[in-house]
Design a protein around this motif. Structure first.
Motif, mmCIF file in Angstrom:
data_model
loop_
_atom_site.group_PDB
_atom_site.id
_atom_site.type_symbol
_atom_site.label_atom_id
_atom_site.label_comp_id
_atom_site.label_asym_id
_atom_site.label_seq_id
_atom_site.Cartn_x
_atom_site.Cartn_y
_atom_site.Cartn_z
ATOM 1 N N LEU A 70 44.501 31.952 24.789
ATOM 2 C CA LEU A 70 44.710 32.488 26.123
ATOM 3 C C LEU A 70 45.259 31.347 26.963
ATOM 4 N N LEU A 71 46.447 31.539 27.529
ATOM 5 C CA LEU A 71 47.144 30.479 28.262
ATOM 6 C C LEU A 71 47.395 30.901 29.701
ATOM 7 N N SER A 72 47.463 29.921 30.567
ATOM 8 C CA SER A 72 47.689 30.157 31.994
ATOM 9 C C SER A 72 49.007 30.881 32.242
ATOM 10 N N PRO A 73 49.080 31.592 33.366
ATOM 11 C CA PRO A 73 50.330 32.273 33.731
ATOM 12 C C PRO A 73 51.430 31.266 34.034
ATOM 13 N N LEU A 74 52.665 31.708 33.870
ATOM 14 C CA LEU A 74 53.819 30.877 34.202
ATOM 15 C C LEU A 74 54.304 31.124 35.625
ATOM 16 N N SER A 75 53.839 32.232 36.220
ATOM 17 C CA SER A 75 54.269 32.555 37.581
ATOM 18 C C SER A 75 53.059 33.024 38.390
ATOM 19 N N PRO A 76 53.211 33.074 39.712
ATOM 20 C CA PRO A 76 52.090 33.501 40.567
ATOM 21 C C PRO A 76 51.622 34.913 40.218
ATOM 22 N N ALA A 77 50.390 35.197 40.595
ATOM 23 C CA ALA A 77 49.800 36.514 40.333
ATOM 24 C C ALA A 77 50.652 37.616 40.944
ATOM 25 N N ARG A 78 50.737 38.720 40.216
ATOM 26 C CA ARG A 78 51.480 39.882 40.685
ATOM 27 C C ARG A 78 50.507 40.914 41.225
ATOM 28 N N PRO A 79 50.968 41.818 42.068
ATOM 29 C CA PRO A 79 50.095 42.898 42.547
ATOM 30 C C PRO A 79 49.615 43.751 41.364
ATOM 31 N N TYR A 80 48.443 44.326 41.519
ATOM 32 C CA TYR A 80 47.916 45.182 40.459
ATOM 33 C C TYR A 80 47.292 46.431 41.071
ATOM 34 N N VAL A 81 47.044 47.394 40.201
ATOM 35 C CA VAL A 81 46.422 48.648 40.582
ATOM 36 C C VAL A 81 45.140 48.788 39.768
ATOM 37 N N ALA A 82 44.068 49.252 40.403
ATOM 38 C CA ALA A 82 42.814 49.543 39.717
ATOM 39 C C ALA A 82 42.695 51.057 39.545
ATOM 40 N N THR A 83 42.433 51.501 38.310
ATOM 41 C CA THR A 83 42.314 52.930 38.023
ATOM 42 C C THR A 83 41.118 53.160 37.107
ATOM 43 N N LYS A 84 40.897 54.411 36.762
ATOM 44 C CA LYS A 84 39.854 54.755 35.793
ATOM 45 C C LYS A 84 40.263 54.247 34.421
ATOM 46 N N ARG A 85 39.266 53.882 33.626
ATOM 47 C CA ARG A 85 39.532 53.427 32.266
ATOM 48 C C ARG A 85 39.994 54.597 31.403
ATOM 49 N N ILE A 86 40.647 54.275 30.308
ATOM 50 C CA ILE A 86 41.284 55.273 29.445
ATOM 51 C C ILE A 86 40.551 55.354 28.113
ATOM 52 N N GLY A 87 40.437 56.571 27.571
ATOM 53 C CA GLY A 87 39.948 56.745 26.203
ATOM 54 C C GLY A 87 38.457 56.573 26.035
ATOM 55 N N ILE A 88 37.691 56.742 27.100
ATOM 56 C CA ILE A 88 36.237 56.640 26.999
ATOM 57 C C ILE A 88 35.616 57.948 27.483
ATOM 58 N N SER A 89 34.360 58.178 27.134
ATOM 59 C CA SER A 89 33.687 59.409 27.554
ATOM 60 C C SER A 89 32.498 59.134 28.473
ATOM 61 N N LYS A 90 32.138 57.862 28.657
ATOM 62 C CA LYS A 90 31.020 57.490 29.526
ATOM 63 C C LYS A 90 31.537 56.596 30.645
ATOM 64 N N ALA A 91 30.862 56.678 31.795
ATOM 65 C CA ALA A 91 31.238 55.857 32.958
ATOM 66 C C ALA A 91 32.732 55.992 33.271
ATOM 67 N N THR A 92 33.210 57.212 33.210
ATOM 68 C CA THR A 92 34.639 57.476 33.407
ATOM 69 C C THR A 92 35.089 57.326 34.857
ATOM 70 N N ASN A 93 34.142 57.240 35.775
ATOM 71 C CA ASN A 93 34.503 57.117 37.190
ATOM 72 C C ASN A 93 34.704 55.669 37.642
ATOM 73 N N PHE A 94 34.371 54.694 36.789
ATOM 74 C CA PHE A 94 34.541 53.290 37.177
ATOM 75 C C PHE A 94 36.023 52.955 37.261
ATOM 76 N N LEU A 95 36.438 52.341 38.340
ATOM 77 C CA LEU A 95 37.842 51.919 38.520
ATOM 78 C C LEU A 95 38.004 50.508 37.965
ATOM 79 N N TRP A 96 37.825 50.369 36.674
ATOM 80 C CA TRP A 96 37.795 49.062 36.010
ATOM 81 C C TRP A 96 38.959 48.856 35.051
ATOM 82 N N ARG A 97 39.998 49.631 35.200
ATOM 83 C CA ARG A 97 41.237 49.399 34.462
ATOM 84 C C ARG A 97 42.203 48.783 35.460
#
Length: 182
Positions: free
Chosen positions: A151-178
């Protein structure tokens, strides 16, 4: 702004670490072929707080690497088909993990395409990503700081991101941890 050392970042709480890993790079060098991706999609899994986490019910032989040092690679076989890889984060003994769900190839595209047997959709899913990088169960419980998968450091500054529901799980599906780059 000075970049936080990787070992300090990986010691933080899983939902704090996960979005910060976007833009970091994962590099492998197997069989004389180097490959690298920029992480573009991740999901957080928070031990006993998270019914979708492999460590929710406690330690097992499968999830033992999750109880290791921050920066440990946790690889498992999903549905008997795909290897998936996670970064163990948080204080040692706290089995939090960040699933690496996707990446943008930057080094060794031809090698990744050969491993995948196709020239499109090279690393845009957790099983595809692991296959493209050549990661298997033999890399489970190794260090992402000084092991065969890095695992290596980024080469450029952080980019904007979006938080959404996780995919492909059946429990805790409401967590916005993706988290995914926009």
């Amino acid at each position: 702004m000075q970049e936080q050392p990787l070992n300090e970042l990986l010691s933080e709480y899983v939902t704090d670490v996960a979005p910060q890993l976007l833009g970091y790079r994962v590099r492998t060098g197997f069989g004389g072929a180097e490959t690298e991706v920029i992480i573009s999609e991740v999901e957080a899994y928070a031990s006993h707080e998270d019914p979708a986490s492999h460590s929710f019910s406690g330690p097992t032989p499968r999830n033992q690497p999750m109880y290791g040092e921050p920066g440990t690679l946790y690889v498992y076989l999903n549905y008997g088909i795909h290897f998936l890889m996670n970064v163990v984060v948080g204080p040692p003994g706290t089995p939090h993990a960040v699933l690496l769900r996707g990446g943008t190839p930057t080094v060794g595209l031809n090698t990744m395409q050969a491993r995948r047997g196709r020239s499109t959709d090279t690393a845009n899913g957790p099983g595809k990503l692991t296959q493209a990088l050549g990661v298997t169960l033999t890399h489970n419980a190794t260090s992402l700081l000084d092991g065969p998968v890095r695992l290596l450091s980024p080469l450029s500054p952080a980019r904007p991101y979006v938080a959404t529901k996780r995919i492909g799980i059946s429990k805790a599906t409401n967590f916005l941890w993706r988290y995914t780059t926009s």
